[in-house]
Motif scaffolding. Structure first.
Motif, PDB file in Angstrom:
ATOM      1  N   THR A   3       0.857  -1.180   0.000  1.00 51.21           N
ATOM      2  CA  THR A   3       0.000   0.000   0.000  1.00 51.21           C
ATOM      3  C   THR A   3       0.895   1.232   0.000  1.00 51.21           C
ATOM      4  N   GLU A  27      -1.629  -1.134  -3.994  1.00 54.79           N
ATOM      5  CA  GLU A  27      -2.838  -0.406  -3.628  1.00 54.79           C
ATOM      6  C   GLU A  27      -2.405   1.042  -3.437  1.00 54.79           C
ATOM      7  N   ARG A  29      -3.212   4.817  -2.480  1.00 52.95           N
ATOM      8  CA  ARG A  29      -4.037   5.866  -1.898  1.00 52.95           C
ATOM      9  C   ARG A  29      -3.502   7.198  -2.435  1.00 52.95           C
ATOM     10  N   GLU A  60      -1.416  11.860   8.586  1.00 53.49           N
ATOM     11  CA  GLU A  60      -1.185  10.655   9.379  1.00 53.49           C
ATOM     12  C   GLU A  60      -2.319   9.646   9.186  1.00 53.49           C
ATOM     13  N   THR A  61      -3.536  10.152   9.116  1.00 54.34           N
ATOM     14  CA  THR A  61      -4.682   9.263   8.865  1.00 54.34           C
ATOM     15  C   THR A  61      -4.562   8.604   7.495  1.00 54.34           C
ATOM     16  N   ASN A  64      -1.615   5.906   7.330  1.00 59.21           N
ATOM     17  CA  ASN A  64      -1.631   4.758   8.244  1.00 59.21           C
ATOM     18  C   ASN A  64      -1.721   3.447   7.462  1.00 59.21           C
ATOM     19  N   GLY A  65      -0.730   2.587   7.644  1.00 53.25           N
ATOM     20  CA  GLY A  65      -0.698   1.307   6.944  1.00 53.25           C
ATOM     21  C   GLY A  65       0.027   1.329   5.622  1.00 53.25           C
ATOM     22  N   CYS A  66       0.566   2.493   5.222  1.00 57.48           N
ATOM     23  CA  CYS A  66       1.280   2.596   3.943  1.00 57.48           C
ATOM     24  C   CYS A  66       2.745   2.190   4.099  1.00 57.48           C
ATOM     25  N   GLU A  67       3.249   1.528   3.089  1.00 48.11           N
ATOM     26  CA  GLU A  67       4.640   1.080   3.068  1.00 48.11           C
ATOM     27  C   GLU A  67       5.570   2.149   2.504  1.00 48.11           C
ATOM     28  N   LEU A 104       4.771   7.324  11.474  1.00 45.10           N
ATOM     29  CA  LEU A 104       4.094   6.048  11.233  1.00 45.10           C
ATOM     30  C   LEU A 104       5.048   4.943  10.791  1.00 45.10           C
ATOM     31  N   VAL A 106       6.874   4.754   8.002  1.00 47.06           N
ATOM     32  CA  VAL A 106       6.844   4.453   6.562  1.00 47.06           C
ATOM     33  C   VAL A 106       8.243   4.044   6.109  1.00 47.06           C
TER      34      VAL A 106
END
Length: 324
Positions: A3, A27, A29, A60-61, A64-67, A104, A106
């Motif tokens: 992601t 994926e 975003r 940050e939202t 979140n979860g992004c590589e 986060l 990243v």
């Protein structure tokens, strides 16, 4: 599936990056601020995300979860009236994105800078060993691209920086496309006396994804292309479209005189001039770029200008931007 978060997806280069990342199985975003951009991003397979470079919490939202982060958004304005907003976008915005990514954890930050970070003050053929002079420049765009790149280099993230030269290719509606449309209408008032290095937007996008996949962290790459004078470029466009063009370049002093007068008048009208002193200074210089490092390490390809221009004109005709 990785992601990733992408800025600038609704722009010229960003749109190509979106397609390349989706083709690589990511994926994506993509930062979007308008419903129109939402639709364009979704049509290319991306996920539009409401966020703002001025708002760390929203970033940050979104992250979140992004590589990885691919940062291609920037203000390219050459009008001094836009300087404050440009600085906020290019410098503070990049800093905010870096802070959000660091917080986060990243794993990669892929940054699109520009040859402008080296500045028009540098007259040598550019390669990665030449010190950047953007901090010395009186042109806000050059300063902000230098400062944003420096922020990336100082951040505590694995980074890769790309500095493209003159980006050309299908999908361009606002950059070199504006000059091409003026040639098509036979309304180009003159040709700048400088020259440039024309890089294929498709190759720039491909090589950025490739560098991330190969984990070329801590490396910077100049991405150039075939060198041509603007006179040669305009004449090629005119010949391809069957249009008359000015025969020779406008002298640098004449273009700068016109630009200064237009800039002074813009302060009265509040309307952005067609030519600014900043823009005139850049297009009167010779720009040569050595892409050897990117070719060697990333298999970067410099598309011949004849091919690149033909592809660009075909796309513009298809989109109705120029006549068939």
């Amino acid at each position: 599936m990785a992601t990733v978060f992408l800025t600038g997806a609704s722009g010229f280069l960003g749109g190509h990056l979106l397609r390349e990342l989706c083709a690589a199985g990511c994926e994506v975003r993509a930062l979007s601020r308008r419903a129109e951009s939402d639709n364009a991003i979704a049509a290319q397979g991306g996920i539009p995300v409401r966020s703002d470079l001025a708002d760390v919490a929203s970033l940050e939202t979104a992250l979140n979860g992004c590589e990885a982060v691919f940062h291609a958004a920037a203000s390219t304005s050459m009008w001094r009236a836009h300087a404050a907003v440009q600085t906020a976008t290019n410098v503070q915005g990049t800093g905010n994105l870096l802070r959000a990514a660091e917080s986060l954890g990243v794993q990669a930050f892929v940054h699109t800078s520009s040859v402008s970070a080296y500045s028009h003050l540098e007259h040598r053929t550019l390669d990665e060993s030449i010190p950047q002079r953007g901090a010395e420049s009186w042109i806000n765009y050059e300063r902000t691209k230098y400062l944003s790149e420096e922020a990336v280099r100082r951040a505590g993230l694995p980074w890769i920086v790309f500095s493209p030269s003159h980006i050309l290719g299908p999908g361009d509606r606002h950059n070199w496309a504006r000059l091409i449309m003026l040639v098509d209408r036979e309304k180009l008032p003159g040709i700048p006396s400088g020259s440039g290095s024309f890089a294929d937007v498709r190759e720039i996008a491909r090589v950025q994804v490739r560098a991330w996949q190969r984990q070329r962290f801590g490396e910077a790459y100049l991405l150039g292309g075939e060198h041509a004078s603007y006179v040669d470029f305009v004449h090629r466009v005119g010949a391809a479209l069957g249009k008359h063009t000015p025969r020779a370049a406008t002298p640098a002093w004449a273009l700068m005189t016109f630009a200064r007068a237009a800039d002074a008048w813009s302060r009265v009208t509040g309307k952005e001039p067609d030519v600014t002193p900043e823009g005139a200074a850049i297009v009167c210089e010779t720009l040569r770029v050595d892409s050897s490092k990117a070719k060697r390490e990333l298999d970067y390809v410099e598309t011949p200008l004849s091919t690149l221009l033909a592809d660009t004109l075909a796309w513009m005709k298809q989109e109705g931007l120029i006549a068939e």
